[in-house]
Design a protein around this motif. Structure first.
Motif, PDB file in Angstrom:
ATOM      1  N   TYR A 196     -53.620 -38.154  26.216  1.00 16.75           N
ATOM      2  CA  TYR A 196     -53.870 -39.115  27.292  1.00 16.75           C
ATOM      3  C   TYR A 196     -53.277 -38.647  28.609  1.00 16.75           C
ATOM      4  O   TYR A 196     -53.762 -39.001  29.687  1.00 16.75           O
ATOM      5  N   GLN A 197     -52.247 -37.826  28.541  1.00 14.74           N
ATOM      6  CA  GLN A 197     -51.576 -37.405  29.768  1.00 14.74           C
ATOM      7  C   GLN A 197     -52.359 -36.348  30.550  1.00 14.74           C
ATOM      8  O   GLN A 197     -52.127 -36.176  31.739  1.00 14.74           O
ATOM      9  N   ILE A 198     -53.251 -35.622  29.873  1.00 16.33           N
ATOM     10  CA  ILE A 198     -53.937 -34.521  30.575  1.00 16.33           C
ATOM     11  C   ILE A 198     -55.463 -34.543  30.522  1.00 16.33           C
ATOM     12  O   ILE A 198     -56.110 -34.025  31.417  1.00 16.33           O
ATOM     13  N   TYR A 236     -50.620 -38.044  16.615  1.00 20.11           N
ATOM     14  CA  TYR A 236     -50.485 -39.328  17.318  1.00 20.11           C
ATOM     15  C   TYR A 236     -49.436 -39.241  18.408  1.00 20.11           C
ATOM     16  O   TYR A 236     -48.235 -39.196  18.130  1.00 20.11           O
ATOM     17  N   HIS A 237     -49.914 -39.201  19.643  1.00 21.39           N
ATOM     18  CA  HIS A 237     -49.007 -39.223  20.790  1.00 21.39           C
ATOM     19  C   HIS A 237     -49.305 -40.503  21.573  1.00 21.39           C
ATOM     20  O   HIS A 237     -49.783 -40.455  22.709  1.00 21.39           O
ATOM     21  N   TRP A 238     -49.127 -41.638  20.881  1.00 29.55           N
ATOM     22  CA  TRP A 238     -49.051 -42.978  21.495  1.00 29.55           C
ATOM     23  C   TRP A 238     -50.364 -43.671  21.811  1.00 29.55           C
ATOM     24  O   TRP A 238     -50.350 -44.788  22.339  1.00 29.55           O
ATOM     25  N   LEU A 287     -46.469 -37.840  13.936  1.00 28.19           N
ATOM     26  CA  LEU A 287     -46.192 -38.740  15.058  1.00 28.19           C
ATOM     27  C   LEU A 287     -45.375 -38.035  16.112  1.00 28.19           C
ATOM     28  O   LEU A 287     -44.525 -37.196  15.789  1.00 28.19           O
ATOM     29  N   ASN A 288     -45.579 -38.428  17.350  1.00 32.52           N
ATOM     30  CA  ASN A 288     -44.657 -38.059  18.408  1.00 32.52           C
ATOM     31  C   ASN A 288     -43.796 -39.268  18.756  1.00 32.52           C
ATOM     32  O   ASN A 288     -44.328 -40.321  19.131  1.00 32.52           O
ATOM     33  N   GLU A 289     -42.494 -39.133  18.628  1.00 33.11           N
ATOM     34  CA  GLU A 289     -41.536 -40.137  19.103  1.00 33.11           C
ATOM     35  C   GLU A 289     -41.882 -41.562  18.680  1.00 33.11           C
ATOM     36  O   GLU A 289     -42.206 -42.410  19.540  1.00 33.11           O
ATOM     37  N   PRO A 290     -41.815 -41.843  17.383  1.00 36.15           N
ATOM     38  CA  PRO A 290     -42.133 -43.209  16.941  1.00 36.15           C
ATOM     39  C   PRO A 290     -41.225 -44.269  17.566  1.00 36.15           C
ATOM     40  O   PRO A 290     -41.632 -45.426  17.688  1.00 36.15           O
ATOM     41  N   TYR A 320     -35.761 -33.542  23.022  1.00 40.02           N
ATOM     42  CA  TYR A 320     -34.436 -33.820  23.597  1.00 40.02           C
ATOM     43  C   TYR A 320     -34.516 -33.819  25.122  1.00 40.02           C
ATOM     44  O   TYR A 320     -34.993 -32.862  25.736  1.00 40.02           O
ATOM     45  N   TYR A 321     -34.014 -34.896  25.713  1.00 41.73           N
ATOM     46  CA  TYR A 321     -33.982 -34.970  27.174  1.00 41.73           C
ATOM     47  C   TYR A 321     -32.610 -35.298  27.741  1.00 41.73           C
ATOM     48  O   TYR A 321     -32.240 -34.793  28.794  1.00 41.73           O
ATOM     49  N   SER A 322     -31.849 -36.176  27.050  1.00 45.26           N
ATOM     50  CA  SER A 322     -30.618 -36.654  27.677  1.00 45.26           C
ATOM     51  C   SER A 322     -29.720 -37.331  26.642  1.00 45.26           C
ATOM     52  O   SER A 322     -30.015 -37.311  25.445  1.00 45.26           O
ATOM     53  N   THR A 350     -39.468 -29.685  20.041  1.00 47.03           N
ATOM     54  CA  THR A 350     -40.901 -29.825  20.348  1.00 47.03           C
ATOM     55  C   THR A 350     -41.132 -30.339  21.772  1.00 47.03           C
ATOM     56  O   THR A 350     -42.264 -30.363  22.240  1.00 47.03           O
ATOM     57  N   GLU A 351     -40.064 -30.773  22.441  1.00 52.29           N
ATOM     58  CA  GLU A 351     -40.128 -31.094  23.880  1.00 52.29           C
ATOM     59  C   GLU A 351     -38.738 -31.001  24.480  1.00 52.29           C
ATOM     60  O   GLU A 351     -37.767 -31.473  23.879  1.00 52.29           O
ATOM     61  N   ASN A 352     -38.697 -30.441  25.665  1.00 52.77           N
ATOM     62  CA  ASN A 352     -37.486 -30.462  26.493  1.00 52.77           C
ATOM     63  C   ASN A 352     -37.935 -30.048  27.893  1.00 52.77           C
ATOM     64  O   ASN A 352     -38.692 -29.098  28.045  1.00 52.77           O
ATOM     65  N   PHE A 401     -49.914 -37.249  33.598  1.00 56.01           N
ATOM     66  CA  PHE A 401     -49.737 -38.710  33.683  1.00 56.01           C
ATOM     67  C   PHE A 401     -48.482 -39.096  32.915  1.00 56.01           C
ATOM     68  O   PHE A 401     -48.483 -39.070  31.686  1.00 56.01           O
ATOM     69  N   GLU A 402     -47.423 -39.410  33.649  1.00 57.41           N
ATOM     70  CA  GLU A 402     -46.143 -39.694  32.979  1.00 57.41           C
ATOM     71  C   GLU A 402     -46.041 -41.193  32.655  1.00 57.41           C
ATOM     72  O   GLU A 402     -45.222 -41.929  33.180  1.00 57.41           O
ATOM     73  N   TRP A 403     -46.947 -41.639  31.788  1.00 53.97           N
ATOM     74  CA  TRP A 403     -46.915 -42.988  31.220  1.00 53.97           C
ATOM     75  C   TRP A 403     -46.730 -44.063  32.304  1.00 53.97           C
ATOM     76  O   TRP A 403     -47.462 -44.058  33.282  1.00 53.97           O
ATOM     77  N   ALA A 404     -45.724 -44.916  32.148  1.00 57.71           N
ATOM     78  CA  ALA A 404     -45.580 -46.034  33.100  1.00 57.71           C
ATOM     79  C   ALA A 404     -45.267 -45.557  34.518  1.00 57.71           C
ATOM     80  O   ALA A 404     -45.361 -46.337  35.471  1.00 57.71           O
TER      81      ALA A 404
HETATM   82  C1  FCB Z   1     -41.453 -37.855  26.082  1.00 61.81           C
HETATM   83  C2  FCB Z   1     -42.923 -37.934  25.750  1.00 61.81           C
HETATM   84  C3  FCB Z   1     -43.792 -37.079  26.621  1.00 61.81           C
HETATM   85  C4  FCB Z   1     -43.314 -37.071  28.062  1.00 61.81           C
HETATM   86  C5  FCB Z   1     -41.850 -36.778  28.136  1.00 61.81           C
HETATM   87  C6  FCB Z   1     -41.304 -36.711  29.533  1.00 61.81           C
HETATM   88  O1  FCB Z   1     -40.825 -39.035  25.681  1.00 61.81           O
HETATM   89  O2  FCB Z   1     -43.139 -37.547  24.413  1.00 61.81           O
HETATM   90  O3  FCB Z   1     -45.116 -37.496  26.482  1.00 61.81           O
HETATM   91  O4  FCB Z   1     -43.667 -38.237  28.676  1.00 61.81           O
HETATM   92  O5  FCB Z   1     -41.131 -37.744  27.424  1.00 61.81           O
END
Ligand code: FCB
Length: 478
Positions: free
Chosen positions: A34-36, A135-137, A179-182, A311-313, A382-384, A435-438
């Motif tokens: 959905y983001q791209i 599934y990414h949301w 799933l991505n980030e349930p 992992y982000y923070s 899988t994300e950072n 598209f960064e969601w909200a």
């Molecule tokens: C994660 C999401 C990803 C993106 C990054 C910044 O929570 O999986 O789609 O929005 O954050």
């Protein structure tokens, strides 16, 4: 150019030695459908909950939607060429459920599947390992109308959809994430309502979390029977180290509670086959867990081949201030059911454009924890990544803050490997701005800059830097 208002990510870079990663380390970049993709109404696709949500006034900043996004659906060839230019070894993308099974159940939409067939074929032709997230949301809206994730039947629907995708792509795709980030789907989608479908009922959030994991377990079964026999199957969770603000017992309890909801709610069922007892007690007044049927936890704990970690923070938390009114639900709707009273504390350390504190040591802690407390399965980041304000100057985007963020987190990843963690790969979020969601298009995470008016792609200096990291399988001295 980086945001002049933001402080440098890691201060003046101290002397940093070159680092080499283990041979075969899987270097990748990630995106989500959905983001791209855009092409929201093309090729037989029906709306997902994110189409409905983003088209609801007030839900997404500036009314942005994913209708066009990066127009990746029509620019597939160019985008894969850019991935090849970066030298990616793997590309993690997600499949839009409502594109391949528009009814949410029943027949497959060949046109939708064809898009992903072309993507997978082009990746393989370029020597890029496809990594498919199911599934990414983006739940089909029709399934949300039938009750969504708080409803048990959605888990079975997810398994059916998984069989369709595995049947079509299972011979060519080796890496699968269910799933991505349930946590986000359950607690932002049905708890705070900050994400689609925008509902806020604490009990529904807890039920959604369970049914997402049940769907994961059933999808693993589907993949075992329909994908290739050497398929690498896993799930991606978003984990946070949770630190008490002080050593007071109240702050320690706040940290225990948030750790239970953010991390152990998912890690324990998925990797140990049980919900944590303290979590169930914390949720006593919210949910009775009657939605957990006999056998569910065995299904959920199906053996995996890998665990994906985003992992982000870090979360730093504290007990309610002494003068706060003693009511349990004063911050509802909340994504922390049963623990709404916990305060999230900022420490004044540098943050990204999301206001997320930059904390590379938290990555080492997170990886070590999963390895030491949960599993010796191969782990993948899988994300950072990081959002910063970017500016195009004469066709160039210089983003030193993002480079510093990646560099510091890759050094942390390397430190974890040296400490014995079986970390096998790293996916930068994100391949391109999206598209960064909200937050809509107001936050940029990409290594490729997108001009949303012209759809021109510009490789940022972070992209060039990452290509060099991949080429040398490690980091140069700084
Ligand atoms: C994660 C999401 C990803 C993106 C990054 C910044 O929570 O999986 O789609 O929005 O954050």
């Amino acid at each position: 150019m980086s945001n002049p208002a933001s402080p440098p990510v890691v201060g003046v870079l101290a002397e940093r030695p070159p680092l080499t990663f283990p041979p075969g380390f899987l270097w990748g970049a990630a995106t989500a459908a959905y983001q791209i993709e855009g092409a929201a109404t093309e090729g037989g696709r029906t709306p997902s909950i994110w189409d409905t949500f983003s088209h609801t006034p007030g839900r997404v900043v500036a009314g942005h939607t994913g209708d066009v996004a990066c127009d990746h659906y029509h620019r597939l060839d160019r985008d894969v060429a850019l991935m090849a230019e970066l030298g990616l070894r793997s590309y993690r993308f997600s499949v839009s459920w409502s594109r391949v099974q528009p009814g949410g159940h029943g027949p497959v939409n060949q046109e939708g599947l064809d898009f992903y067939r072309r993507l997978v074929d082009q990746l393989l032709a370029n020597g890029i390992e496809p990594w498919l997230t199911l599934y990414h949301w983006d739940l089909p809206q029709l399934l949300e109308d039938a009750g969504g994730w708080p409803t048990r039947d959605t888990s079975a629907r997810f398994a059916e959809y998984t069989s369709l995708v595995a049947g079509a792509l299972g011979d060519r795709v080796r890496y699968w994430t269910t799933l991505n980030e349930p946590w986000c789907s359950a607690f932002l989608g049905y708890g705070s309502g900050a994400h689609a479908p925008g509902r806020s009922d604490p009990a529904d959030a807890v039920r959604a979390g369970h049914h997402l994991m049940l769907g994961h377990g059933l999808a693993v079964q589907a993949l075992r029977s329909s994908a290739r026999s050497d398929a690498e199957v896993g799930v991606t969770v978003n984990l946070y180290p949770v630190t008490p603000a002080t050593d007071s017992p109240g702050d320690a309890d706040a940290a225990r509670r948030i750790d239970a909801l953010a991390n152990r709610f998912f890690l324990d069922p998925l990797l140990r086959g049980a919900y944590p007892v303290d979590l169930m007690l914390d949720l006593e007044r919210v949910a009775d867990f009657g939605h957990v049927h006999e056998g569910d936890l065995d299904t959920i704990a199906a053996p995996l081949n890998l665990v994906g970690i985003n992992y982000y923070s870090r979360h730093v938390v504290a007990a309610p201030a002494a003068q706060a009114p003693p009511q349990p639900y004063w911050r509802t709707p909340s994504c922390w059911p049963g623990s709404e009273h916990v305060r999230f504390v900022t420490r004044g350390v540098p943050v990204t454009d999301m206001d997320w504190e930059i904390d590379p040591p938290g990555l080492v802690e997170t990886l070590q924890r999963v390895y030491e407390e949960y599993t010796d399965l191969p782990l993948y980041v899988t994300e950072n990544g990081s959002a910063f304000v970017d500016t195009v100057v004469e066709g160039h985007v210089d983003d030193p803050d993002r480079v510093a963020y990646f560099d510091a987190h890759l050094r942390a990843a390397h430190q974890a490997i040296t400490a014995g963690v079986p970390l096998r790969g790293y996916f930068a979020w994100s391949l391109m701005d999206n598209f960064e969601w909200a937050w809509g298009y107001t936050k940029r995470f990409g290594m490729i800059h997108i001009d949303y008016r012209s759809q021109v792609r510009t490789l940022k200096s972070s992209g060039r830097w990452y290509a060099e990291v991949i080429r040398r399988n490690g980091l140069a001295a700084q």
